[in-house]
Design a protein around this motif. Structure first.
Motif, PDB file in Angstrom:
ATOM      1  N   ILE A  26       0.853  -1.183   0.000  1.00 51.87           N
ATOM      2  CA  ILE A  26       0.000   0.000   0.000  1.00 51.87           C
ATOM      3  C   ILE A  26       0.894   1.240   0.000  1.00 51.87           C
ATOM      4  CG2 ILE A  26      -1.657   1.315   1.367  1.00 51.87           C
ATOM      5  CD1 ILE A  26      -2.792  -1.395   2.301  1.00 51.87           C
ATOM      6  N   SER A  27       0.560   2.204  -0.837  1.00 51.71           N
ATOM      7  CA  SER A  27       1.374   3.399  -0.984  1.00 51.71           C
ATOM      8  C   SER A  27       1.583   4.086   0.363  1.00 51.71           C
ATOM      9  CB  SER A  27       0.685   4.361  -1.956  1.00 51.71           C
ATOM     10  OG  SER A  27       1.426   5.554  -2.087  1.00 51.71           O
ATOM     11  N   GLY A  28       2.844   4.405   0.662  1.00 52.11           N
ATOM     12  CA  GLY A  28       3.151   5.110   1.902  1.00 52.11           C
ATOM     13  C   GLY A  28       3.470   4.217   3.075  1.00 52.11           C
ATOM     14  N   HIS A  29       3.222   2.917   2.953  1.00 47.34           N
ATOM     15  CA  HIS A  29       3.543   2.001   4.053  1.00 47.34           C
ATOM     16  C   HIS A  29       5.047   1.759   4.084  1.00 47.34           C
ATOM     17  CE1 HIS A  29      -0.619  -0.016   4.876  1.00 47.34           C
ATOM     18  NE2 HIS A  29      -0.645   1.304   4.956  1.00 47.34           N
ATOM     19  N   THR A  30       5.649   1.991   5.259  1.00 51.40           N
ATOM     20  CA  THR A  30       7.097   1.853   5.350  1.00 51.40           C
ATOM     21  C   THR A  30       7.529   0.438   5.693  1.00 51.40           C
ATOM     22  OG1 THR A  30       7.051   2.517   7.675  1.00 51.40           O
ATOM     23  CG2 THR A  30       7.373   4.255   6.055  1.00 51.40           C
ATOM     24  N   ALA A  31       6.663  -0.314   6.355  1.00 50.37           N
ATOM     25  CA  ALA A  31       7.013  -1.673   6.766  1.00 50.37           C
ATOM     26  C   ALA A  31       6.434  -2.683   5.790  1.00 50.37           C
ATOM     27  CB  ALA A  31       6.494  -1.954   8.173  1.00 50.37           C
ATOM     28  N   LEU A  32       7.222  -3.704   5.477  1.00 50.93           N
ATOM     29  CA  LEU A  32       6.787  -4.749   4.558  1.00 50.93           C
ATOM     30  C   LEU A  32       7.281  -6.083   5.083  1.00 50.93           C
ATOM     31  CD1 LEU A  32       6.750  -4.703   0.715  1.00 50.93           C
ATOM     32  CD2 LEU A  32       7.748  -6.664   1.901  1.00 50.93           C
ATOM     33  N   TYR A  33       6.403  -7.088   5.060  1.00 51.90           N
ATOM     34  CA  TYR A  33       6.691  -8.411   5.612  1.00 51.90           C
ATOM     35  C   TYR A  33       6.453  -9.474   4.537  1.00 51.90           C
ATOM     36  CZ  TYR A  33       6.000  -6.107  10.161  1.00 51.90           C
ATOM     37  OH  TYR A  33       6.074  -5.273  11.257  1.00 51.90           O
ATOM     38  N   TRP A  34       7.276 -10.498   4.579  1.00 47.36           N
ATOM     39  CA  TRP A  34       7.039 -11.712   3.785  1.00 47.36           C
ATOM     40  C   TRP A  34       6.797 -12.882   4.735  1.00 47.36           C
ATOM     41  CZ3 TRP A  34       6.253 -12.237  -1.335  1.00 47.36           C
ATOM     42  CH2 TRP A  34       6.723 -11.241  -2.199  1.00 47.36           C
ATOM     43  N   TYR A  35       5.806 -13.707   4.360  1.00 46.60           N
ATOM     44  CA  TYR A  35       5.481 -14.911   5.103  1.00 46.60           C
ATOM     45  C   TYR A  35       5.360 -16.079   4.131  1.00 46.60           C
ATOM     46  CZ  TYR A  35       3.936 -11.797   8.869  1.00 46.60           C
ATOM     47  OH  TYR A  35       3.875 -10.851   9.855  1.00 46.60           O
ATOM     48  N   ARG A  36       5.482 -17.279   4.697  1.00 50.68           N
ATOM     49  CA  ARG A  36       5.208 -18.502   3.935  1.00 50.68           C
ATOM     50  C   ARG A  36       4.123 -19.262   4.677  1.00 50.68           C
ATOM     51  NH1 ARG A  36      10.051 -22.619   2.636  1.00 50.68           N
ATOM     52  NH2 ARG A  36      10.143 -22.758   4.919  1.00 50.68           N
ATOM     53  N   GLN A  37       3.112 -19.703   3.942  1.00 51.67           N
ATOM     54  CA  GLN A  37       2.012 -20.431   4.559  1.00 51.67           C
ATOM     55  C   GLN A  37       1.859 -21.785   3.867  1.00 51.67           C
ATOM     56  OE1 GLN A  37      -1.859 -18.530   4.391  1.00 51.67           O
ATOM     57  NE2 GLN A  37      -2.600 -19.710   6.138  1.00 51.67           N
ATOM     58  N   SER A  38       2.124 -22.831   4.633  1.00 51.72           N
ATOM     59  CA  SER A  38       1.919 -24.182   4.125  1.00 51.72           C
ATOM     60  C   SER A  38       0.485 -24.601   4.410  1.00 51.72           C
ATOM     61  CB  SER A  38       2.897 -25.146   4.797  1.00 51.72           C
ATOM     62  OG  SER A  38       4.234 -24.750   4.536  1.00 51.72           O
ATOM     63  N   LEU A  39       0.032 -25.621   3.706  1.00 52.27           N
ATOM     64  CA  LEU A  39      -1.358 -26.060   3.816  1.00 52.27           C
ATOM     65  C   LEU A  39      -1.703 -26.431   5.256  1.00 52.27           C
ATOM     66  CD1 LEU A  39      -3.780 -26.546   1.953  1.00 52.27           C
ATOM     67  CD2 LEU A  39      -3.102 -28.953   1.845  1.00 52.27           C
ATOM     68  N   GLY A  40      -2.782 -25.838   5.760  1.00 47.99           N
ATOM     69  CA  GLY A  40      -3.241 -26.157   7.106  1.00 47.99           C
ATOM     70  C   GLY A  40      -2.456 -25.497   8.216  1.00 47.99           C
ATOM     71  N   GLN A  41      -1.594 -24.567   7.852  1.00 42.46           N
ATOM     72  CA  GLN A  41      -0.777 -23.879   8.854  1.00 42.46           C
ATOM     73  C   GLN A  41      -1.016 -22.376   8.792  1.00 42.46           C
ATOM     74  OE1 GLN A  41       1.188 -25.568  11.099  1.00 42.46           O
ATOM     75  NE2 GLN A  41       0.198 -27.336  10.161  1.00 42.46           N
ATOM     76  N   GLY A  42      -0.558 -21.700   9.833  1.00 36.54           N
ATOM     77  CA  GLY A  42      -0.609 -20.256   9.819  1.00 36.54           C
ATOM     78  C   GLY A  42       0.604 -19.694   9.096  1.00 36.54           C
ATOM     79  N   GLU A  44       4.088 -18.141   8.351  1.00 34.17           N
ATOM     80  CA  GLU A  44       5.376 -18.258   9.041  1.00 34.17           C
ATOM     81  C   GLU A  44       6.256 -17.101   8.579  1.00 34.17           C
ATOM     82  OE1 GLU A  44       7.420 -21.663   7.705  1.00 34.17           O
ATOM     83  OE2 GLU A  44       9.168 -21.385   8.971  1.00 34.17           O
ATOM     84  N   PHE A  45       6.727 -16.319   9.529  1.00 35.43           N
ATOM     85  CA  PHE A  45       7.526 -15.131   9.232  1.00 35.43           C
ATOM     86  C   PHE A  45       8.801 -15.493   8.474  1.00 35.43           C
ATOM     87  CE2 PHE A  45       9.389 -11.016   9.945  1.00 35.43           C
ATOM     88  CZ  PHE A  45      10.742 -11.256  10.192  1.00 35.43           C
ATOM     89  N   LEU A  46       9.095 -14.708   7.435  1.00 31.24           N
ATOM     90  CA  LEU A  46      10.342 -14.874   6.693  1.00 31.24           C
ATOM     91  C   LEU A  46      11.275 -13.682   6.890  1.00 31.24           C
ATOM     92  CD1 LEU A  46       9.031 -16.263   3.270  1.00 31.24           C
ATOM     93  CD2 LEU A  46      10.039 -17.555   5.161  1.00 31.24           C
ATOM     94  N   ILE A  47      10.784 -12.473   6.570  1.00 35.70           N
ATOM     95  CA  ILE A  47      11.634 -11.290   6.578  1.00 35.70           C
ATOM     96  C   ILE A  47      10.779 -10.047   6.723  1.00 35.70           C
ATOM     97  CG2 ILE A  47      11.616 -11.126   4.052  1.00 35.70           C
ATOM     98  CD1 ILE A  47      14.543 -10.126   4.209  1.00 35.70           C
ATOM     99  N   TYR A  48      11.362  -9.018   7.336  1.00 37.67           N
ATOM    100  CA  TYR A  48      10.667  -7.761   7.577  1.00 37.67           C
ATOM    101  C   TYR A  48      11.557  -6.618   7.119  1.00 37.67           C
ATOM    102  CZ  TYR A  48       9.943  -3.807  10.892  1.00 37.67           C
ATOM    103  OH  TYR A  48       9.807  -2.577  11.490  1.00 37.67           O
ATOM    104  N   PHE A  49      10.995  -5.718   6.302  1.00 39.56           N
ATOM    105  CA  PHE A  49      11.686  -4.517   5.843  1.00 39.56           C
ATOM    106  C   PHE A  49      11.109  -3.291   6.531  1.00 39.56           C
ATOM    107  CE2 PHE A  49      14.281  -5.856   2.265  1.00 39.56           C
ATOM    108  CZ  PHE A  49      13.719  -7.057   1.884  1.00 39.56           C
ATOM    109  N   GLN A  50      11.990  -2.396   6.919  1.00 38.78           N
ATOM    110  CA  GLN A  50      11.589  -1.057   7.335  1.00 38.78           C
ATOM    111  C   GLN A  50      12.266  -0.119   6.342  1.00 38.78           C
ATOM    112  OE1 GLN A  50       9.367   1.133   8.554  1.00 38.78           O
ATOM    113  NE2 GLN A  50       9.546   0.186  10.565  1.00 38.78           N
ATOM    114  N   GLY A  51      11.474   0.448   5.433  1.00 33.65           N
ATOM    115  CA  GLY A  51      12.073   1.207   4.334  1.00 33.65           C
ATOM    116  C   GLY A  51      12.791   0.280   3.371  1.00 33.65           C
ATOM    117  N   THR A  52      14.008   0.614   3.033  1.00 32.52           N
ATOM    118  CA  THR A  52      14.764  -0.186   2.067  1.00 32.52           C
ATOM    119  C   THR A  52      15.543  -1.317   2.718  1.00 32.52           C
ATOM    120  OG1 THR A  52      16.666   1.297   2.251  1.00 32.52           O
ATOM    121  CG2 THR A  52      15.054   1.815   0.544  1.00 32.52           C
ATOM    122  N   GLY A  53      15.733  -1.245   4.020  1.00 27.09           N
ATOM    123  CA  GLY A  53      16.590  -2.213   4.679  1.00 27.09           C
ATOM    124  C   GLY A  53      15.836  -3.356   5.332  1.00 27.09           C
TER     125      GLY A  53
END
Lengths: 116, 110
Positions: A26-42, A44-53
């Protein structure tokens, strides 16, 4: 756009190939997260960005996984030498400011990765 | 460490029945707690949240109270509808890292 956009929605690849998954937050959002979700699971956190880093990449399972966010907006999750065990739905979420504990994450619809 | 445990599903109820989905957590420090919902064919969306002990989150008739003494955040609704059929995820946020439970599928029959 109005929400978090992930492309492609589905990706089928062969074992050993390289894939890239894209997230447009979403435009203007500084935080970005990636997750992986396997079947039947919640998710799972992979990586979190704040800005470019990458503020926290402790969830990346191994060095075949890498993510970038060069201009602090769009992010790409890259998976090298894919394995069948990488098959899952990869979710992206963005947040106005990841620095606040009560912040809401807005999720994309995900990319379903199938490694044959 | 940080983790979330929620009751296994599926949970099947008749319309207008009372709903409880249990969620307990383990965390260092003072996490924020969330319930997310995933309707069929859609992405996860926030249902409600609570940021400190004894806070009650509520939305669309659903409620959950942050209980630090029992490390719980149980989801409740007094009268479910068919349209509430979905998968519900309990989650915590600690130091900007989110941890999700495995999800509980709710089926509401007319």
């Amino acid at each position: 756009g109005a929400g978090v956009s992930q492309t492609p929605s589905n990706k089928v690849t062969e074992k050993g190939k390289y894939v890239e998954l894209r997230c447009d937050p979403i435009s203007g959002h500084t935080a970005l997260y990636w997750y992986r979700q396997s079947l039947g699971q919640g998710p799972e956190f992979l990586i979190y960005f704040q800005g470019t880093g990458a503020a926290d990449d402790s969830g990346l399972p191994n060095d075949r996984f890498f993510a970038v966010r060069p201009e602090g907006s769009v992010s790409t999750l890259k998976i090298q030498r894919t394995e069948r065990g990488d098959s899952a739905v990869y979710l992206c979420a963005s947040s106005p400011d990841g620095g606040t504990g009560g912040n809401i994450q807005y999720f994309g619809a995900g990319t379903r990765l199938s490694v044959l | 460490g940080n983790s979330v445990t929620q009751m296994e599903g599926p949970v099947t109820l008749s319309e207008e029945a009372f709903l409880t989905i249990n969620c307990t957590y383990t965390a260092t420090g003072y996490p924020s707690l969330f319930w997310y919902v995933q309707y069929p064919g859609e992405g996860l969306q926030l249902l409600l949240k609570a940021t400190k002990a004894d806070d009650k989150g509520s939305n669309k008739g659903f409620e959950a109270t942050y209980r630090k003494e029992t490390t719980s955040f149980h989801l409740e609704k007094g009268s479910v509808q068919v349209s509430d059929s979905a998968v519900y995820f309990c989650a915590l946020n600690n130091f900007n890292k989110f941890y999700f439970g495995s999800g509980t599928k709710l089926n509401v029959k007319p």
